[in-house]
Enzyme design. Structure first.
Site, PDB file in Angstrom:
ATOM      1  CG  ASN A   1      94.984  48.746  70.506  1.00 38.18           C
ATOM      2  OD1 ASN A   1      96.378  49.227  71.163  1.00 38.18           O
ATOM      3  ND2 ASN A   1      93.938  48.658  71.128  1.00 38.18           N
TER       4      ASN A   1
ATOM      5  CB  ILE B   1      95.000  48.219  62.680  1.00 38.78           C
ATOM      6  CG1 ILE B   1      96.056  47.357  62.156  1.00 38.78           C
ATOM      7  CG2 ILE B   1      95.508  49.031  63.582  1.00 38.78           C
ATOM      8  CD1 ILE B   1      96.819  47.909  61.053  1.00 38.78           C
ATOM      9  CB  CYS B   2      91.255  49.081  67.127  1.00 43.09           C
ATOM     10  SG  CYS B   2      90.068  50.104  67.851  1.00 43.09           S
ATOM     11  CG  LEU B   3      95.628  54.032  64.608  1.00 44.98           C
ATOM     12  CD1 LEU B   3      95.893  54.306  66.016  1.00 44.98           C
ATOM     13  CD2 LEU B   3      96.708  53.946  63.709  1.00 44.98           C
TER      14      LEU B   3
ATOM     15  CG  LEU C   1      90.670  45.042  67.742  1.00 45.81           C
ATOM     16  CD1 LEU C   1      91.316  45.247  66.403  1.00 45.81           C
ATOM     17  CD2 LEU C   1      89.326  44.765  67.562  1.00 45.81           C
TER      18      LEU C   1
END
Ligand code: ZN
Ligand code: ZN
Ligand code: ZN
Lengths: 454, 165
Positions: B96, B103-105, B138
């Site tokens: 991620n 960051i994919c959060l 990602l």
């Protein structure tokens, strides 16, 4: 600048550290301040009126539990409002009383220690060499000697490896003080005598009585003018507690603040000294601390509030011309047509609606022209901070930064010190968690070695 | 760090000016008084409280155990209504996180809440290290290797991490 900067951590140093939790629950989780005009959501969470209105404008959800909610469903939280107000009324005297109690205890201990010094076997430790567990324990009721003794032994054993006595320093520069603690995770109240919070004159007293002198002088200070007049422009605000210090005392002060040993009641700097000293905090935004009462009006009645409440409207339904008209009707600036987009105008109207509606809820409402100034300042700060660049000369951030720079230098230096110390000592984790001692032991050993990169 | 010779005293103060900075000061205080294990955060520059550097230590029993990762935090003017921008500045190999450190959060995007703070972000990131969301990666390679080839994952992570030094 808000000279009065009370924080829940103030209570950690007192015999009743649990008051930290009490005060924390009287603070809004959005702005971290004590509630102003507290409102309860339909899910039962409480926030300042303005904070929750802004949150709901951004997304129609409770910030704590994410349940959908909307402004018309907000209700006054009357009990919380009363709690905050009574807490505010007693806060200062409660803190002073508890601090005085703690001081008396330390003094007694110090005297006992002085006596014991004449005996050869006595352990050579002064009151401020005690670690915090002991401070806490001694604050417990005396009728529990057994438990007290046992716990003290425990912590002594636990702390043994770090308990090597740091060399006594008679000098008081911050770096030396930091270094002198390098081998120890004990965080001890060693306030600088020159860190007397409203006295810029170092007190020449033996190092043994530094702690006492610092806090005692504080109480005396009302009747005691500083020996050296200090111009406000020479003062720097501590980034942690906002107390204003001169150049020579800011660094030690910040060190002390970082380690949680600042004396608990913040005192106003000379800049706005008269406004907040000694009075129970009637919460007023910093902006208005210097303004006269003519900026405020009597609280709105329930009927007035209902009548004057502004509706939120709907961004996609609203026409640009209507938004302009509404703004103009309220006496709010909007630029010549075309210069400002509908989005900007809408955002302005939203913020105005939030400010206005929250002001209706306030115990101490501001007059309309004051609110309008606040709206303008808010927009300015948004624009400037968005780009992280100082664009507006009137904007105070640059001044703020300059004022705070020495404090941050000290903070960073301190963190760096902690880091290198940590590296030398190898990893150590604090033994206790929940107590003030634990928190501070961790603080001193700042968990990650890579804290500061420069 | 720019040094200014300006002697302008701060103006009486706008409450709005200090909305963000006051809140960040409080967070700094909180982080100092009760830091969570394996995390740290500190403002970068004395002149700008809106930029911080943080670190997290990889949790035990993960690929990242014992490794320290640096992050940059940039706070918008309407923080905490809007989340900060958070990037890994230490090269990262994680499903991620992309190669630029983005960051994919969810809590940094649509699930953000004004009651979150630096500390809660760091704790979420720590748990993300152990429990990635492999459904919307990602870094597709990392997502694939995560389950299928732990050895290769570890090798590539080490390689990335060495770029840090
Ligand atoms: Zn609030
Ligand atoms: Zn809720
Ligand atoms: Zn009722």
């Amino acid at each position: 600048m808000d000279a009065d900067f009370p924080d829940p951590t103030d209570w950690i140093q007192t015999p009743v550290p649990g008051l930290q939790a009490l005060e924390t629950s009287l603070r809004c989780q959005v702005c971290k301040e004590l509630f102003t005009a507290p409102k309860v959501t339909s899910c039962g969470h409480t926030f300042c009126s303005l904070c929750i209105r802004r949150c709901l404008s951004a997304s129609s959800k409770c910030p704590t539990c994410m349940k959908p909610d909307e402004e018309p469903r907000l209700r006054d939280n009357i009990v919380v409002s009363e709690l905050v107000s009574s807490f505010n009324t007693i806060r200062k005297s409660l803190l002073d009383t508890l601090v005085a109690k703690e001081e008396a205890r330390k003094q007694a201990e110090e005297e006992a220690e002085r006596d014991s010094r004449t005996r050869p076997k006595a352990e050579k430790r002064s009151s401020y060499d005690l670690d915090d567990d002991e401070v806490m324990e001694d604050a417990e009721p005396v009728h529990r000697p057994q438990a007290k003794k046992r716990r003290r032994q425990d912590t002594t054993t636990l702390r043994k490896p770090q308990e090597t006595e740091p060399p006594r320093r008679s000098t008081r520069t911050s770096s030396q003080r930091t270094n002198s603690r390098a081998g120890s995770s004990q965080v001890i109240a060693i306030p600088d005598s020159d860190d007397d919070d409203d006295d810029f004159q170092p007190i020449e007293e033996s190092s043994e009585s530094e702690f006492q002198s610092s806090s005692r002088a504080k109480r005396k200070s009302a009747s005691r003018a500083p020996d050296t007049p200090t111009k406000d422009s020479d003062l720097f605000a501590c980034p942690l507690c906002n107390r204003r210090k001169d150049q020579s005392t800011i660094n030690p002060h910040v060190n002390r603040c970082i380690e949680g040993n600042r004396s608990p009641s913040p005192t106003p700097g000379p800049a706005n000294g008269a406004s907040s000293a000694g009075t129970p905090l009637r919460r007023q935004p910093a902006t208005f601390s210097n303004l006269s009462r003519s900026q405020h009006r009597a609280p709105y009645t329930v009927e007035e509030r209902e009548k004057l409440r502004l509706p939120k409207g709907n961004a996609s339904l609203a026409k640009e011309a209507d938004i302009r008209k509404k703004l103009r009707d309220h006496g709010i600036r909007c630029d010549v047509k075309g210069k400002e987009t509908k989005q900007i105008l809408w955002t302005r109207l939203q913020e105005w609606t939030n400010l206005w509606n929250a002001n209706l809820d306030s115990d101490n409402p501001k007059l309309k022209h004051v609110l309008i100034k606040e709206l303008e300042a808010y927009e300015r700060s948004q624009a400037t901070q968005k780009h992280s660049v100082v664009q507006d000369k009137d904007f105070e951030r640059e001044a703020w930064s300059n004022t705070h720079k020495p404090g941050f230098d000290a903070l960073i230096a301190n963190a760096r010190n902690t880091v290198s110390r940590k590296k030398e000592n190898g990893t150590e984790t604090s033994e206790t968690s929940d107590s003030a001692a634990g928190a501070k032991a961790e603080l001193n050993g700042m968990d990650s070695p890579e804290v500061v990169e420069v | 760090m720019s040094v200014s010779t300006s002697t302008v005293a701060p103006a009486a103060g706008s409450s709005n000016t200090t909305n963000v900075t006051k809140r960040l000061q409080k967070e700094l205080m909180q982080l100092m008084m009760s830091p969570s294990p394996g995390t740290s955060a500190f403002p970068d520059d004395p002149c700008n409280l809106l930029k911080w550097t943080a670190t997290i230590v990889g949790p035990d029993d993960t690929y990242f155990a014992g490794k320290t990762f640096k992050l940059s935090f940039t706070f918008p003017g309407d923080y905490p209504l809007q989340p900060p921008t958070v990037l890994f500045t230490t090269p990262m190999f994680h499903p991620n996180v992309d190669m630029a450190g983005r960051i994919c959060l969810d809590i940094l995007k649509d699930k953000w809440s004004a009651v979150y703070n630096i500390q809660s972000i760091l704790l979420s990131l720590q748990s993300l290290l152990g429990e990635p969301n492999n459904k919307s990666p990602l870094n597709g390679q990392a997502a694939q290797l995560w389950d299928e080839d732990p050895k290769e994952y570890k090798r590539l992570l080490e390689k990335r991490h060495q770029e840090a030094e």
